[in-house]
Design a protein around this motif. Structure first.
Motif, PDB file in Angstrom:
ATOM      1  N   CYS A   1       0.819  -1.217   0.000  1.00 28.12           N
ATOM      2  CA  CYS A   1       0.000   0.000   0.000  1.00 28.12           C
ATOM      3  C   CYS A   1       0.857   1.272   0.000  1.00 28.12           C
ATOM      4  O   CYS A   1       0.402   2.321  -0.470  1.00 28.12           O
ATOM      5  CB  CYS A   1      -0.931   0.029   1.216  1.00 28.12           C
TER       6      CYS A   1
ATOM      7  N   TYR B   1      -0.011   4.316  -2.286  1.00 28.34           N
ATOM      8  CA  TYR B   1      -0.367   5.612  -1.679  1.00 28.34           C
ATOM      9  C   TYR B   1       0.440   6.736  -2.329  1.00 28.34           C
ATOM     10  O   TYR B   1      -0.116   7.765  -2.700  1.00 28.34           O
ATOM     11  CB  TYR B   1      -0.108   5.582  -0.167  1.00 28.34           C
TER      12      TYR B   1
ATOM     13  N   PHE C   1      -1.179   9.784  -4.290  1.00 32.74           N
ATOM     14  CA  PHE C   1      -0.980  11.118  -3.724  1.00 32.74           C
ATOM     15  C   PHE C   1      -0.325  12.040  -4.751  1.00 32.74           C
ATOM     16  O   PHE C   1      -0.753  13.174  -4.934  1.00 32.74           O
ATOM     17  CB  PHE C   1      -0.122  11.046  -2.452  1.00 32.74           C
TER      18      PHE C   1
ATOM     19  N   ALA D   1      -5.933   8.941  -2.018  1.00 29.00           N
ATOM     20  CA  ALA D   1      -4.727   8.502  -1.294  1.00 29.00           C
ATOM     21  C   ALA D   1      -5.093   8.192   0.161  1.00 29.00           C
ATOM     22  O   ALA D   1      -4.609   7.213   0.741  1.00 29.00           O
ATOM     23  CB  ALA D   1      -3.643   9.570  -1.365  1.00 29.00           C
TER      24      ALA D   1
ATOM     25  N   VAL E   1      -6.498   4.810   0.383  1.00 31.36           N
ATOM     26  CA  VAL E   1      -5.449   3.787   0.389  1.00 31.36           C
ATOM     27  C   VAL E   1      -4.913   3.630   1.806  1.00 31.36           C
ATOM     28  O   VAL E   1      -4.701   2.514   2.283  1.00 31.36           O
ATOM     29  CB  VAL E   1      -4.309   4.136  -0.604  1.00 31.36           C
ATOM     30  N   LEU E   2      -4.726   4.760   2.495  1.00 28.36           N
ATOM     31  CA  LEU E   2      -4.289   4.717   3.894  1.00 28.36           C
ATOM     32  C   LEU E   2      -5.309   3.968   4.753  1.00 28.36           C
ATOM     33  O   LEU E   2      -4.926   3.144   5.594  1.00 28.36           O
ATOM     34  CB  LEU E   2      -4.079   6.137   4.426  1.00 28.36           C
TER      35      LEU E   2
ATOM     36  N   MET F   1       4.249   3.264   6.785  1.00 29.62           N
ATOM     37  CA  MET F   1       3.071   3.871   6.161  1.00 29.62           C
ATOM     38  C   MET F   1       2.845   5.265   6.725  1.00 29.62           C
ATOM     39  O   MET F   1       2.651   6.230   5.966  1.00 29.62           O
ATOM     40  CB  MET F   1       1.836   2.986   6.376  1.00 29.62           C
TER      41      MET F   1
ATOM     42  N   VAL G   1       3.064   8.938   4.851  1.00 34.56           N
ATOM     43  CA  VAL G   1       1.950   9.892   4.852  1.00 34.56           C
ATOM     44  C   VAL G   1       2.413  11.241   5.408  1.00 34.56           C
ATOM     45  O   VAL G   1       2.105  12.297   4.825  1.00 34.56           O
ATOM     46  CB  VAL G   1       0.756   9.330   5.654  1.00 34.56           C
TER      47      VAL G   1
ATOM     48  N   SER H   1       4.451  13.046   2.836  1.00 34.60           N
ATOM     49  CA  SER H   1       3.618  13.581   1.753  1.00 34.60           C
ATOM     50  C   SER H   1       2.847  14.821   2.209  1.00 34.60           C
ATOM     51  O   SER H   1       2.745  15.798   1.464  1.00 34.60           O
ATOM     52  CB  SER H   1       2.661  12.506   1.221  1.00 34.60           C
TER      53      SER H   1
END
Length: 179
Positions: free
Chosen positions: A14, A18, A22, A30, A33-34, A69, A73, A76
């Motif tokens: 993932c 992601y 994103f 996105a 997906v998280l 993960m 995030v 991003s």
């Protein structure tokens, strides 16, 4: 390789998905997906515990998948200007410490300690903070700071648990038990 471990591997997959979504500009997709990664986290833990499928590999990979993960995030959101760099820096310092600590536990041959309830609550609170940020909900950044503070408390409690388990594992003659 059992089902919970495969779900953990799916969480690793993932991460690039992601990133791709994103970078395409669809921040809300996105976020979905998280959420998918979060659901696999809940499922793998539930299945592992209820079906007696907890493995050393899963105990080690599960928190790593979660951390990678969330780090992805946070990066991003930072690069897109959605969160301030001090919040990201404090987040990274804590998570880097947790990752290094996990590696040290593994290198020393100690048994990995599964996440406690506070760690799981912290993860859920981070997901809520990210939801608030992505959907531009009022007080998202102050809430993020609250979650970061809470995460440090959870980390201190986790470290206390690790030290307590280590003390219990010591043998009477000063030799440590090997797990």
């Amino acid at each position: 390789m059992n089902l919970p471990n495969m779900l953990t591997i799916l969480r690793f997959i993932c991460i690039p998905v992601y990133i791709g979504v994103f970078l395409s500009g669809d921040i809300k997709l996105a976020f979905m997906v998280l959420i998918t990664a979060g659901v696999t986290d809940v499922l793998d833990g539930y299945i592992a515990r209820t079906q007696g499928l907890v493995t050393e590999l899963g105990t080690m990979l599960d928190p790593l998948a979660d951390k990678l993960m969330l780090i992805t995030v946070i990066i991003s959101l930072l690069l897109s200007g959605m969160i301030p760099w001090p919040a990201a820096a404090v987040f990274f310092i804590r998570d880097a410490g947790m990752i290094v600590g996990g590696i040290l536990v593994h290198v020393k041959g100690m048994q990995a300690v599964p996440a406690n309830a506070m760690g799981k609550i912290t993860t859920v609170l981070f997901y809520i903070a990210i939801l608030m940020i992505v959907f531009d909900i009022a007080y998202a950044i102050p809430y993020l700071w609250f979650v970061i503070s809470f995460s440090f408390v959870a980390t201190l409690l986790y470290i206390g648990k690790v030290y307590k388990l280590r003390a219990v594992a010591e043998k009477p003659h000063g030799k440590r038990a090997h797990f």
